[in-house]
Design a protein around this motif. Sequence first.
Motif, PDB file in Angstrom:
ATOM      1  N   LEU A  66       0.821  -1.188  -0.066  1.00 55.75           N
ATOM      2  CA  LEU A  66       0.224  -0.014   0.113  1.00 55.75           C
ATOM      3  C   LEU A  66       0.869   1.020   0.009  1.00 55.75           C
ATOM      4  CD1 LEU A  66      -2.877   1.620   0.447  1.00 55.75           C
ATOM      5  CD2 LEU A  66      -2.533   1.015   2.631  1.00 55.75           C
ATOM      6  N   ASN A  67       0.925   2.077  -1.174  1.00 54.13           N
ATOM      7  CA  ASN A  67       1.623   3.236  -1.066  1.00 54.13           C
ATOM      8  C   ASN A  67       0.576   4.408  -0.965  1.00 54.13           C
ATOM      9  OD1 ASN A  67       4.087   2.003  -1.808  1.00 54.13           O
ATOM     10  ND2 ASN A  67       3.068   1.715  -3.873  1.00 54.13           N
ATOM     11  N   ILE A  68       1.037   5.354  -0.072  1.00 57.09           N
ATOM     12  CA  ILE A  68       0.174   6.603   0.245  1.00 57.09           C
ATOM     13  C   ILE A  68       0.882   7.687  -0.424  1.00 57.09           C
ATOM     14  CG2 ILE A  68      -0.840   7.971   1.881  1.00 57.09           C
ATOM     15  CD1 ILE A  68      -1.895   5.445   2.087  1.00 57.09           C
ATOM     16  N   TRP A  69       0.243   8.675  -1.329  1.00 60.29           N
ATOM     17  CA  TRP A  69       0.873   9.596  -2.075  1.00 60.29           C
ATOM     18  C   TRP A  69       0.387  11.027  -1.952  1.00 60.29           C
ATOM     19  CZ3 TRP A  69       4.890   8.454  -5.316  1.00 60.29           C
ATOM     20  CH2 TRP A  69       5.154   7.237  -5.856  1.00 60.29           C
ATOM     21  N   ASN A  70       0.924  12.127  -1.585  1.00 54.93           N
ATOM     22  CA  ASN A  70       0.468  13.431  -1.447  1.00 54.93           C
ATOM     23  C   ASN A  70       0.162  13.852  -2.903  1.00 54.93           C
ATOM     24  OD1 ASN A  70       0.414  16.264  -1.628  1.00 54.93           O
ATOM     25  ND2 ASN A  70       1.281  16.213   0.487  1.00 54.93           N
ATOM     26  N   ILE A  71      -1.262  13.966  -3.030  1.00 61.55           N
ATOM     27  CA  ILE A  71      -1.607  14.520  -4.373  1.00 61.55           C
ATOM     28  C   ILE A  71      -1.158  15.794  -4.843  1.00 61.55           C
ATOM     29  CG2 ILE A  71      -3.319  12.784  -4.589  1.00 61.55           C
ATOM     30  CD1 ILE A  71      -5.225  15.051  -3.949  1.00 61.55           C
ATOM     31  N   GLN A  72      -0.775  16.674  -3.872  1.00 58.64           N
ATOM     32  CA  GLN A  72      -0.627  17.989  -4.252  1.00 58.64           C
ATOM     33  C   GLN A  72       1.013  18.252  -4.557  1.00 58.64           C
ATOM     34  OE1 GLN A  72      -1.416  20.483  -0.683  1.00 58.64           O
ATOM     35  NE2 GLN A  72      -3.420  21.008  -1.663  1.00 58.64           N
ATOM     36  N   SER A  73       1.834  17.380  -4.052  1.00 59.09           N
ATOM     37  CA  SER A  73       3.177  17.373  -4.261  1.00 59.09           C
ATOM     38  C   SER A  73       3.735  16.236  -5.202  1.00 59.09           C
ATOM     39  CB  SER A  73       4.078  17.344  -2.966  1.00 59.09           C
ATOM     40  OG  SER A  73       4.048  15.916  -2.392  1.00 59.09           O
ATOM     41  N   GLY A  74       2.733  15.264  -5.291  1.00 58.78           N
ATOM     42  CA  GLY A  74       3.114  14.077  -6.050  1.00 58.78           C
ATOM     43  C   GLY A  74       4.280  13.283  -5.364  1.00 58.78           C
ATOM     44  N   ARG A  75       4.615  13.384  -4.104  1.00 57.60           N
ATOM     45  CA  ARG A  75       5.561  12.703  -3.408  1.00 57.60           C
ATOM     46  C   ARG A  75       4.684  11.351  -2.660  1.00 57.60           C
ATOM     47  NH1 ARG A  75       8.789  16.428   0.320  1.00 57.60           N
ATOM     48  NH2 ARG A  75       9.286  14.235   1.090  1.00 57.60           N
ATOM     49  N   LEU A  76       5.767  10.430  -2.493  1.00 57.72           N
ATOM     50  CA  LEU A  76       5.290   9.126  -1.671  1.00 57.72           C
ATOM     51  C   LEU A  76       5.316   9.523  -0.337  1.00 57.72           C
ATOM     52  CD1 LEU A  76       4.461   6.129  -1.802  1.00 57.72           C
ATOM     53  CD2 LEU A  76       7.107   5.563  -1.801  1.00 57.72           C
ATOM     54  N   MET A  77       4.516   9.306   0.541  1.00 57.29           N
ATOM     55  CA  MET A  77       4.503   9.710   1.911  1.00 57.29           C
ATOM     56  C   MET A  77       4.672   8.482   2.817  1.00 57.29           C
ATOM     57  SD  MET A  77       3.960  13.025   1.514  1.00 57.29           S
ATOM     58  CE  MET A  77       3.786  13.601   3.169  1.00 57.29           C
ATOM     59  N   ARG A  78       4.046   7.080   2.403  1.00 58.45           N
ATOM     60  CA  ARG A  78       4.236   6.116   3.072  1.00 58.45           C
ATOM     61  C   ARG A  78       3.856   4.988   2.436  1.00 58.45           C
ATOM     62  NH1 ARG A  78       1.212   9.434   6.514  1.00 58.45           N
ATOM     63  NH2 ARG A  78       1.888   9.569   8.720  1.00 58.45           N
ATOM     64  N   SER A  79       4.675   3.925   2.708  1.00 59.77           N
ATOM     65  CA  SER A  79       4.427   2.696   1.834  1.00 59.77           C
ATOM     66  C   SER A  79       4.445   1.482   2.808  1.00 59.77           C
ATOM     67  CB  SER A  79       5.855   2.383   1.114  1.00 59.77           C
ATOM     68  OG  SER A  79       5.574   1.399   0.192  1.00 59.77           O
ATOM     69  N   TYR A  80       3.451   0.729   2.850  1.00 56.61           N
ATOM     70  CA  TYR A  80       3.381  -0.406   3.776  1.00 56.61           C
ATOM     71  C   TYR A  80       3.291  -1.874   2.852  1.00 56.61           C
ATOM     72  CZ  TYR A  80       1.282   3.322   6.507  1.00 56.61           C
ATOM     73  OH  TYR A  80       1.415   4.452   7.068  1.00 56.61           O
ATOM     74  N   LYS A  81       3.977  -2.554   3.438  1.00 54.53           N
ATOM     75  CA  LYS A  81       4.099  -3.906   2.852  1.00 54.53           C
ATOM     76  C   LYS A  81       4.101  -4.674   4.181  1.00 54.53           C
ATOM     77  CE  LYS A  81       6.531  -7.028  -0.241  1.00 54.53           C
ATOM     78  NZ  LYS A  81       5.517  -7.564  -1.039  1.00 54.53           N
ATOM     79  N   ASN A  82       3.212  -5.552   4.330  1.00 46.63           N
ATOM     80  CA  ASN A  82       3.242  -6.488   5.450  1.00 46.63           C
ATOM     81  C   ASN A  82       2.554  -7.979   5.058  1.00 46.63           C
ATOM     82  OD1 ASN A  82       0.375  -6.324   5.705  1.00 46.63           O
ATOM     83  ND2 ASN A  82       0.730  -4.585   7.056  1.00 46.63           N
ATOM     84  N   ASP A  83       2.833  -8.847   5.853  1.00 43.86           N
ATOM     85  CA  ASP A  83       2.262 -10.393   5.422  1.00 43.86           C
ATOM     86  C   ASP A  83       0.776 -10.265   5.299  1.00 43.86           C
ATOM     87  OD1 ASP A  83       4.854 -11.115   5.900  1.00 43.86           O
ATOM     88  OD2 ASP A  83       4.675 -11.946   7.774  1.00 43.86           O
TER      89      ASP A  83
END
Length: 129
Positions: free
Chosen positions: A4-21
């Motif tokens: 799961l990737n969380i992006w800031n739509i205003q800046s276009g930057r990746l804010m968080r990325s979750y990878k779990n089991d």
Amino acid sequence: DKKLNIWNIQSGRLMRSYKNDSITSELYKCDIDPSGTYVATCGFNKTIQLLDFFSGELITQVSGHSELVTSVKFSPDGRYLLSVGGDGCIFSWRLADNLVKTMQDRLMELYASAQRRSIRISASPASNP
């Protein structure tokens, strides 16, 4: 890529990325609850997952659709999570009281913080032209 990737739509930057089991298949769609505390995901494995938005920790997982889940959406009051499946079914999932209380508490914190900022702004001396 099963994360799961969380992006800031205003800046276009990746804010968080979750990878779990708990993410066992590719995710299809997601929705963030009105308070920004939880994120619901759905994917090709016919399940719906509720994750903590800040840590990525799996809160709960439910299933009921016989085909892939094509959409999830929180109700405006955060009490329900709606899901739509490729099987043509629409489910309304009632969220546990403790989850709803956490969302309501967070909304109250955000509201109080906004009120304090508003008071500080209105109490600031006006600049002279």
